[in-house]
Design an enzyme around this catalytic site. Sequence first.
Site, PDB file in Angstrom:
ATOM      1  N   LYS A  37     -43.660 -27.606 -22.850  1.00 41.33           N
ATOM      2  CA  LYS A  37     -43.949 -27.300 -24.257  1.00 41.33           C
ATOM      3  C   LYS A  37     -42.730 -26.677 -24.932  1.00 41.33           C
ATOM      4  O   LYS A  37     -41.798 -26.261 -24.265  1.00 41.33           O
ATOM      5  CB  LYS A  37     -45.162 -26.368 -24.352  1.00 41.33           C
ATOM      6  N   TYR A 251     -19.895  -5.301 -39.309  1.00 44.63           N
ATOM      7  CA  TYR A 251     -20.709  -4.754 -40.393  1.00 44.63           C
ATOM      8  C   TYR A 251     -21.255  -3.374 -40.049  1.00 44.63           C
ATOM      9  O   TYR A 251     -21.827  -3.185 -38.966  1.00 44.63           O
ATOM     10  CB  TYR A 251     -21.886  -5.674 -40.695  1.00 44.63           C
TER      11      TYR A 251
END
Lengths: 365, 365
Positions: A37, A251
Amino acid sequence: MFNCYPSININITAVRDNYLAIKDYVSNNTVVSAVVKANAYGLNAKIISDSLYDAGCRDFWVAYLKEAIDIRTVLPNDANIYVLQGFDKDDIDLLKQYRLTQVINSIEEFNIAKGNGLDLVLFFDTGLSRLGIRPDDVDLLLPDLKDEKISYAMSHLACAEDIYSPYNLKQKQVFEEILSKIMDIKKVKASLSASGGTFLGPEYQYDMVRIGAFLYGIQPSPSVLQAKNVVSVKTQVLQRYSIQPGDGVGYGFTFKANRNTKVAIVSIGYSDGIHRKLSNIGKVLFYSNTGECYKSQILGNISMDLLACDVTTIPDECTCVGHEAVLLDDNYTINDMAAELGTVTCEVLTSLNYNSMRVHITYNT
Amino acid sequence: MFNCYPSININITAVRDNYLAIKDYVSNNTVVSAVVKANAYGLNAKIISDSLYDAGCRDFWVAYLKEAIDIRTVLPNDANIYVLQGFDKDDIDLLKQYRLTQVINSIEEFNIAKGNGLDLVLFFDTGLSRLGIRPDDVDLLLPDLKDEKISYAMSHLACAEDIYSPYNLKQKQVFEEILSKIMDIKKVKASLSASGGTFLGPEYQYDMVRIGAFLYGIQPSPSVLQAKNVVSVKTQVLQRYSIQPGDGVGYGFTFKANRNTKVAIVSIGYSDGIHRKLSNIGKVLFYSNTGECYKSQILGNISMDLLACDVTTIPDECTCVGHEAVLLDDNYTINDMAAELGTVTCEVLTSLNYNSMRVHITYNT
């Protein structure tokens, strides 16, 4: 074109080897099925299903009907494909057309399915509180069970990764009680365990185990069996320079150098599936020509397309511009990354951005 | 087929509206360019570039040369496309063939590029410690600058989201010093700011701002301008039932009910890009026919394909099997989810599994 793109290598041979290792491990009469899956946890359900069929696998699990139809294109009709979730009467024709087995998760779904000659699996919720027929509803099934084609009665463990959890035995007992009610009416085969449950021992393996995690290199704990690593992620160094004490990186400057630090800027980021939570935690590997492995610390916040790492103590020839930078391989596996992230290894696998046009995918067979 | 698949809707009109709002907001002489790297943060770079071109945008930023070639197929030659990272001499022909502008991030890259008639942007690292020409290397560029086609000198702020950070002004000052050295030799245009920097005020906007985050609905803080929401994620209820006090939910039972609790099992999981870290934290929204919005708490660990949520206090008709379950929309945006996750909103966007065959993507235009 400057080959600075991230690449993911998927070792299909390792997937097959892991499948064969499980076949050796389980009881003789236990079928080993493959869970493919979510596009085989991201790794390509068609390629993996095809390869596992060649290795002798004849039972495959997907979440959605769409996924089942997709892998039927590579799986002959003697392979059983089980659809785990979602069922309505509109699905009946497609299920028959593609010779698919529908997993039934509620009494309502059973009532829609019955009498249509479908191949069914009955999924019972024995305590996970996810999908599944509720134990209280089992009696409601019994009157109509006799005429249905039920290949398996199944359930799923909530705490199989913890071999000491009392819930494993508790769920097994609930499952046994349900099985005995069913068996009074008709003989069906049983399946309780995925990878984790399989390693709890033969009494958890029943007629079929459903193996996903282990196939893709997810290491069970404790390691009764060694999973071969399947996934490698590599990219390249784009730039390298030194920063001074006090200089920030990335950042928000969540890293600040307290000494002269040599930084390598590497061409991969969170949009490629390297979780931003690995900022200041994760590792990047560099190799020498002679195969020596050096582990470098990720510095500062990971960006969308880039990350920085500390290469101060690594020989310069291993970290120069254009040199390979390794995010995942046999020496720093998906299991290691998941441990640093504090999540399950499956999420590391499914997060990688396999379908981005800028990530190059290769398959080892 | 039972329509139980997750779907992602991308509101292209909202992207255009956000672009036009920024154009209104910035100084008259400032060009608003669009950052469409990482497939426009996942949302489809071609569709978004095409739409923004129609809205008047003529400047587009991507990370990789491959991405640039991809969007050139929808962008006429009067649109400028800038390649942010990776450059080697082998790229020169492709850059010319597709009329692309190469961003130069080091003195080494400049030395490879010069004399080839390429359109260049010079990227200076003014403190972020990521890619970029080091301030110490600026003098090395100057002798060869005169004959090169330099459309912009640029840099990038590390702390623009924090309007009080002293680093914003500090980086701006370093940038100004570099600019003045360049300008002594030739006139070039300047660009310092992405979305965050743009909202620091006109003195941060220079000749061009590079807008990614705001286009895609990422709300600046403080909200000088309201970003329209772009992304919605919906799926369906697969099953609903009640559990008793003491019952656990999901792997490892990280949630245990302390009262009778009505649980809905919803058809989406971490392989669809709903971070597992939202387990016991995230929300699922349900709507009544008359549009009333109910927020439900995610219960227990999110699975690969499924999650459970608490619908005890929500009217039954809003949570029945087949009913829509909303993971992201205007009432619970990517910004809200990022806040709960403790990450940047961009990562919420790029994590969604847009390319999975089981997720249905629609575009609102």
